[in-house]
Write a protein that holds these residues in place. Structure first.
Motif, PDB file in Angstrom:
ATOM      1  N   TYR A   1     -85.133 113.367 -17.659  1.00 18.73           N
ATOM      2  CA  TYR A   1     -84.268 114.537 -17.552  1.00 18.73           C
ATOM      3  C   TYR A   1     -83.846 114.821 -16.114  1.00 18.73           C
ATOM      4  CZ  TYR A   1     -84.667 116.013 -22.461  1.00 18.73           C
ATOM      5  OH  TYR A   1     -84.577 116.104 -23.820  1.00 18.73           O
TER       6      TYR A   1
ATOM      7  N   VAL B   1     -91.947 110.722 -28.558  1.00 19.82           N
ATOM      8  CA  VAL B   1     -92.249 111.859 -29.432  1.00 19.82           C
ATOM      9  C   VAL B   1     -91.063 112.153 -30.356  1.00 19.82           C
ATOM     10  CG1 VAL B   1     -91.419 113.692 -27.893  1.00 19.82           C
ATOM     11  CG2 VAL B   1     -93.377 114.142 -29.413  1.00 19.82           C
TER      12      VAL B   1
ATOM     13  N   ALA C   1     -80.199 121.770 -12.310  1.00 24.61           N
ATOM     14  CA  ALA C   1     -80.247 122.871 -13.274  1.00 24.61           C
ATOM     15  C   ALA C   1     -81.712 123.025 -13.735  1.00 24.61           C
ATOM     16  CB  ALA C   1     -79.351 122.569 -14.472  1.00 24.61           C
TER      17      ALA C   1
ATOM     18  N   ILE D   1     -83.466 122.878 -16.229  1.00 20.99           N
ATOM     19  CA  ILE D   1     -83.674 122.441 -17.611  1.00 20.99           C
ATOM     20  C   ILE D   1     -85.166 122.376 -17.923  1.00 20.99           C
ATOM     21  CG2 ILE D   1     -83.350 120.509 -19.203  1.00 20.99           C
ATOM     22  CD1 ILE D   1     -80.814 119.858 -17.432  1.00 20.99           C
ATOM     23  N   LEU D   2     -85.916 121.801 -17.013  1.00 23.77           N
ATOM     24  CA  LEU D   2     -87.372 121.827 -17.087  1.00 23.77           C
ATOM     25  C   LEU D   2     -87.856 122.459 -15.788  1.00 23.77           C
ATOM     26  CD1 LEU D   2     -88.172 118.232 -18.458  1.00 23.77           C
ATOM     27  CD2 LEU D   2     -88.333 120.380 -19.718  1.00 23.77           C
TER      28      LEU D   2
ATOM     29  N   TRP E   1     -94.140 119.420 -20.502  1.00 19.46           N
ATOM     30  CA  TRP E   1     -93.646 119.700 -21.855  1.00 19.46           C
ATOM     31  C   TRP E   1     -94.519 120.708 -22.578  1.00 19.46           C
ATOM     32  CZ3 TRP E   1     -89.013 119.331 -23.670  1.00 19.46           C
ATOM     33  CH2 TRP E   1     -88.130 118.414 -23.106  1.00 19.46           C
TER      34      TRP E   1
ATOM     35  N   GLN F   1     -93.324 123.906 -21.287  1.00 17.95           N
ATOM     36  CA  GLN F   1     -92.014 124.188 -21.865  1.00 17.95           C
ATOM     37  C   GLN F   1     -92.132 124.769 -23.274  1.00 17.95           C
ATOM     38  OE1 GLN F   1     -89.037 123.698 -20.435  1.00 17.95           O
ATOM     39  NE2 GLN F   1     -87.660 123.966 -22.162  1.00 17.95           N
TER      40      GLN F   1
ATOM     41  N   TYR G   1     -95.655 120.528 -27.926  1.00 17.47           N
ATOM     42  CA  TYR G   1     -96.159 119.438 -27.099  1.00 17.47           C
ATOM     43  C   TYR G   1     -97.509 119.831 -26.519  1.00 17.47           C
ATOM     44  CZ  TYR G   1     -91.155 118.706 -27.413  1.00 17.47           C
ATOM     45  OH  TYR G   1     -89.880 118.575 -27.884  1.00 17.47           O
TER      46      TYR G   1
ATOM     47  N   PRO H   1     -93.587 119.976 -35.036  1.00 16.76           N
ATOM     48  CA  PRO H   1     -93.089 121.058 -35.897  1.00 16.76           C
ATOM     49  C   PRO H   1     -91.667 120.818 -36.408  1.00 16.76           C
ATOM     50  CG  PRO H   1     -94.106 121.939 -33.914  1.00 16.76           C
ATOM     51  CD  PRO H   1     -94.064 120.447 -33.748  1.00 16.76           C
TER      52      PRO H   1
END
Lengths: 316, 218
Positions: free
Chosen positions: A81, A137, A183, A185-186, A253, A256, A261, A274
């Motif tokens: 990412y 995953v 950005a 994002i994570l 993760w 997050q 995760y 899930p």
């Protein structure tokens, strides 16, 4: 960057026999299952790749029951990412990334902390091919010939203390070279971790290459983690920091979305994500999601003792 | 330009625009340019196109009201049907390649994974809308047709949530599409309000009940 490159001779002739025997065992472990499927060298390269794949991989391919993914597959379809969330973003957007020179900061509960040049870290280890399944995953998978060394050899060198219960890794933060990091994002930097016994396991490697060549930027150059019995997101890329710690690190993760995760992230067909089943996977480049996912990604024999007595449904 | 010519030009443009994602995907599949996992690309692009076309479909009526430019209404039905075409493709790719034709897998996924449940609900809502999009059904349903076709808002809302839930981390695009839907809903709020019928009886909002071919209903 000085990396010992094997000439085109079988790795049995350039690595200690014990390592070689182990390597063969791992290849067998990787190869359990599907029917024999030999591919010529052309199939290894992938359409757009002009890379010179060392000829030993054509030979290796013929020994495997599960065919290797092409160099093109491995280097154009990535989750990284830091370079963008689409699978071809890392391949497209990583051209400005500078993987050398490279230093890794090693610290925490160990006797020999410090800033280590990558050349220095590699001087004391044995680089070898390791063919592993990679199970994402997201329920797709590949078979990849990594090139690297056992994490345990690095750990032994820096002498963790008795307080070291976990090892924590960080990816480099360079938004100027990694557009995805511009950005939120994570939560950058990307963090991953392992329990010490997982980190010391002979299957756990730090990879410096793929198909016997330097890792391309999109695959986590110049140094990344590979833990083949865990979901791919555990394989932290472009590592700049390694710490030995007492408490379980909070990996990116899990931070997050802890419902989806976990820290362990062992491949487990019986515990669904899930949002999707983990019972089956798409073994790329197959179109169909019809490959039965194996417990511990097929490495049960080698790793199940690490988790004796643990409830794997709870410790996701 | 005569109205007829305008409508023809509009429809031609629509066909080209709406079929271009399908053409791009077909070319990618034929030339092997969609990478090692073409199914992921096919699934993502068909889904995103379906949702985008639904939102564009919902824009037609407010656009006509705002501009008073009537020919654009002729695009509403084909836009909705193109959205349905991509939704059918999206569902079929999932059923064939992810569920590998297995009804058991499919039922399990629909029952246990909420993003699939809601995506399937969106698809199911679209089916009667597509079926009743013909002139014959518009006539047969009369006033109920307009009410039924408010279901397009429901399907779009379900599709936005489906998209939001399937994204792992970068939720910016699903949030943007959700915002578009929210704006459209706010513009159309009077259409959902009670008492609207009486206002229509004095001649307002009657264009809602004009189908794509200009047949007046109710």
């Amino acid at each position: 960057m000085i990396i010992r490159r094997p000439p085109d001779i079988p790795s049995s002739e350039i690595t200690p026999e014990s390592v070689y025997v182990n390597r063969r065992k791992f290849i067998k472990a990787a190869a359990a299952g599907a029917a024999g499927f030999a591919l010529g060298p052309s199939a290894l390269y992938g359409a757009e790749q002009s890379q010179e794949i060392p000829p030993r991989f054509a030979r290796l391919q013929s020994e495997l029951d599960e065919p290797l993914n092409s160099y093109g597959d491995v280097t154009t379809y990535n989750n990284f990412y830091e370079f963008g969330t689409a699978k071809d973003d890392p391949h497209r957007n990583s051209g400005d990334f500078q993987p050398e020179p490279w230093t890794v900061s090693i610290g925490g509960e160990c006797n020999k902390p410090g800033e280590y040049h990558l050349e220095d870290l590699l001087s004391g280890v044995t680089l070898e091919d390791r063919v592993y399944r990679l199970r994402c995953v997201e329920a797709w998978s590949m078979v990849i010939p990594w090139y690297g060394f056992q994490l345990s050899s690095l750990i032994n060198r820096v002498e963790p203390t008795g307080n070291a219960r976990y090892i924590r890794f960080e990816t480099v933060v360079r938004p100027e070279e990694m557009p995805g990091q511009r950005a939120p994002i994570l939560n950058w930097p990307y963090v991953e971790g392992l329990r010490m016994d997982e980190a010391m396991h002979p299957l756990t490697i730090l990879a410096t290459g793929v198909y016997g060549m330097d890792l391309p930027n999109q695959n986590g150059a110049p140094l990344r983690l590979v833990v083949p019995w865990k979901y791919g997101f555990k394989g932290v890329k472009s590592i700049v920091r390694i710490d030995f710690v007492q408490d379980m690190p909070l990996n990116t993760w899990k931070r997050q979305n802890a419902n989806e995760y976990g820290f362990y992230a062992n491949v487990n067909p019986n515990v669904s994500h899930p949002r999707w089943s983990q019972a089956r996977e798409r073994r790329l480049p197959s179109l169909f999601k019809n490959f039965d996912t194996m417990m511990f990604n097929g490495y049960t024999e080698q790793v199940q003792s690490l988790y004796a007595g643990m409830d794997l449904e709870r410790w996701k | 330009m005569s109205t007829k010519k305008t409508v023809l030009a509009l429809k031609t443009g629509l066909w080209v625009a709406a079929l271009s994602p399908a053409a791009w995907l077909t070319r990618g599949v034929v030339q092997g340019e969609l990478g090692p996992n073409p199914i992921e690309t096919l699934t993502r692009v068909t889904g995103l196109t379906a949702l985008t076309l639904l939102l564009v479909t919902l824009t037609v009526t407010p656009f006509r009201r705002a501009t008073g430019w009537n020919p654009v209404i002729k695009l509403r039905r084909p836009l909705g049907l193109f959205a349905f075409f991509y939704a059918v493709s999206h569902f079929s790719i999932w059923f064939v390649f992810d569920m590998v034709f297995n009804l058991g897998y499919m039922i399990e996924d629909i029952a246990e994974r909420k993003y699939i449940t809601i995506g399937m609900a969106a698809f199911l809502v679209l089916i009667p809308l597509a079926v009743t999009s013909t002139r014959g059904w518009i006539r047969r349903l009369g006033r109920k047709w307009a009410t039924l076709h408010k279901g397009a808002y429901l399907a779009t809302a379900l599709a936005v949530v489906h998209y939001f839930w399937v994204v792992k981390a970068d939720t910016r695009l699903p949030l943007l599409l959700g915002l578009c839907l929210a704006v459209l809903l706010m513009i159309r709020l009077p259409a959902f309000a009670p008492g609207r019928r009486s206002s229509r009886s004095v001649g307002k909002g009657v264009e809602d009940d004009v189908d794509a071919e200009g047949v007046r209903v109710g």
